[in-house]
Design a protein around this motif. Structure first.
Motif, short mmCIF file in Angstrom:
data_model
loop_
_atom_site.label_atom_id
_atom_site.label_comp_id
_atom_site.label_asym_id
_atom_site.label_seq_id
_atom_site.Cartn_x
_atom_site.Cartn_y
_atom_site.Cartn_z
N LYS A 52 0.85 -1.19 0.00
CA LYS A 52 0.00 0.00 0.00
C LYS A 52 0.88 1.23 0.00
O LYS A 52 1.78 1.34 0.84
CB LYS A 52 -0.87 -0.02 1.26
N ASP A 53 0.63 2.14 -0.93
CA ASP A 53 1.39 3.40 -1.02
C ASP A 53 2.89 3.15 -1.03
O ASP A 53 3.66 3.84 -0.36
CB ASP A 53 1.03 4.33 0.16
N GLY A 54 3.30 2.10 -1.76
CA GLY A 54 4.73 1.83 -1.89
C GLY A 54 5.37 1.19 -0.68
O GLY A 54 6.59 1.11 -0.58
N ASP A 55 4.54 0.74 0.26
CA ASP A 55 5.10 0.18 1.49
C ASP A 55 4.32 -1.07 1.89
O ASP A 55 3.24 -1.31 1.35
CB ASP A 55 4.99 1.23 2.61
N LYS A 57 2.08 -2.82 4.58
CA LYS A 57 1.23 -2.43 5.71
C LYS A 57 0.27 -3.57 6.01
O LYS A 57 0.08 -4.46 5.20
CB LYS A 57 0.40 -1.19 5.35
N GLU B 2 -13.13 3.37 -1.82
CA GLU B 2 -11.80 2.76 -1.72
C GLU B 2 -11.87 1.37 -2.36
O GLU B 2 -12.79 0.60 -2.10
CB GLU B 2 -11.39 2.62 -0.26
N LYS B 15 4.15 -6.15 -4.99
CA LYS B 15 5.08 -5.03 -5.21
C LYS B 15 5.73 -5.16 -6.58
O LYS B 15 5.80 -4.19 -7.35
CB LYS B 15 6.14 -5.02 -4.10
N GLN B 18 3.24 -4.67 -9.44
CA GLN B 18 2.96 -3.24 -9.59
C GLN B 18 4.12 -2.54 -10.32
O GLN B 18 3.90 -1.79 -11.27
CB GLN B 18 2.77 -2.63 -8.18
N PRO B 31 -3.75 2.62 -7.93
CA PRO B 31 -3.68 3.51 -6.75
C PRO B 31 -4.21 2.90 -5.47
O PRO B 31 -4.28 3.59 -4.46
CB PRO B 31 -4.56 4.68 -7.19
N TYR B 32 -4.61 1.64 -5.49
CA TYR B 32 -5.26 1.08 -4.31
C TYR B 32 -4.37 0.04 -3.61
O TYR B 32 -3.45 -0.50 -4.21
CB TYR B 32 -6.61 0.45 -4.70
N PRO B 33 -4.67 -0.25 -2.33
CA PRO B 33 -3.90 -1.27 -1.61
C PRO B 33 -4.10 -2.65 -2.24
O PRO B 33 -5.20 -2.99 -2.67
CB PRO B 33 -4.51 -1.25 -0.19
#
Lengths: 81, 136
Positions: A52-55, A57, B2, B15, B18, B31-33
């Motif tokens: 999430k957001d490059g990290d 979590k 969300e 990761k 992405q 843009p999402y988790p």
């Protein structure tokens, strides 16, 4: 949404408030777990490790109370569709 | 709204997917988790984990601000989803929540809604025609 330390092996996330499948549950309890998502009923809460957001979590679906959430399951990264 | 995507892949796989592929389809990547469901326990709770294949099939759940599931759609793996239909359903459920009005078949944002009342019983034919559903 706590930080998740990066390690090779750490506990998988999973549903919150239901017995763990790993702890030798009777088959009937597994069935109950399988069928717990229904329209008009509360979404089963869970905690999952996330990117999430490059990290890295931890995310709970209950973190998003007050917002609309679209939860999308898919077979796997790098698949074709 | 969300979006949370979830598969049995690790967060490490997410990761790299992405960074190596998704970011080349969409600038900046999704843009999402991206959530990991190692072992499929979360998918099992939502009824979408395929034990034989060891993966979650395509299940999509719309969850309202109170945490209630308002819609679900589950597809077998070969067919992808329709984002327009997802947005249509989210807008419809948001409209219901805001107004109490209901959406007839085929409703699109901006199209007429119905207001349930005793006077509407047996009179839906006066305000809604099958051609409004776009199906006929």
């Amino acid at each position: 949404m706590a930080e998740n330390t990066v390690s090779c092996v750490s506990p998988a996330g999973g549903p919150i408030g239901v017995p763990s499948q790993a702890s030798a549950q009777a088959p009937i309890e597994k069935e109950v777990l399988k069928m717990s998502a229904k329209v008009g009923k509360p979404a089963p809460d869970f905690e999952a490790k996330a990117f999430k957001d490059g990290d890295f979590k931890k995310v709970k679906v209950s973190d998003y109370k007050g917002q609309w959430v679209v939860l999308c399951f898919y077979p796997g990264d790098f698949t074709f569709v | 709204m969300e979006v949370l995507s979830i598969s049995v892949d690790s967060q490490f796989s997410h990761k790299i997917w992405q960074e190596e592929e998704l970011s080349k389809m969409l600038p900046g990547g999704v843009p999402y988790p991206m959530l990991s469901d190692s072992g499929g326990m979360i998918g099992s709770a939502y009824g979408v984990y395929d034990e034989e294949a060891g993966v979650n099939i395509r299940g999509r759940f719309i969850i309202d601000p109170d945490g209630i599931i308002q819609a679900m759609e589950i597809l077998t793996p070969p067919v992808g989803r329709n984002v327009d239909e997802l947005f249509r359903q989210v807008l419809a459920f948001q409209h219901v929540r805001a107004t109490g009005e209901v959406m007839p078949s085929g409703w699109q944002p901006g199209k007429p809604t119905l207001k349930p009342s005793k006077d509407l019983v047996g009179k839906v034919w006066q305000v809604w025609k099958p051609e409004m559903s776009k199906l006929i």
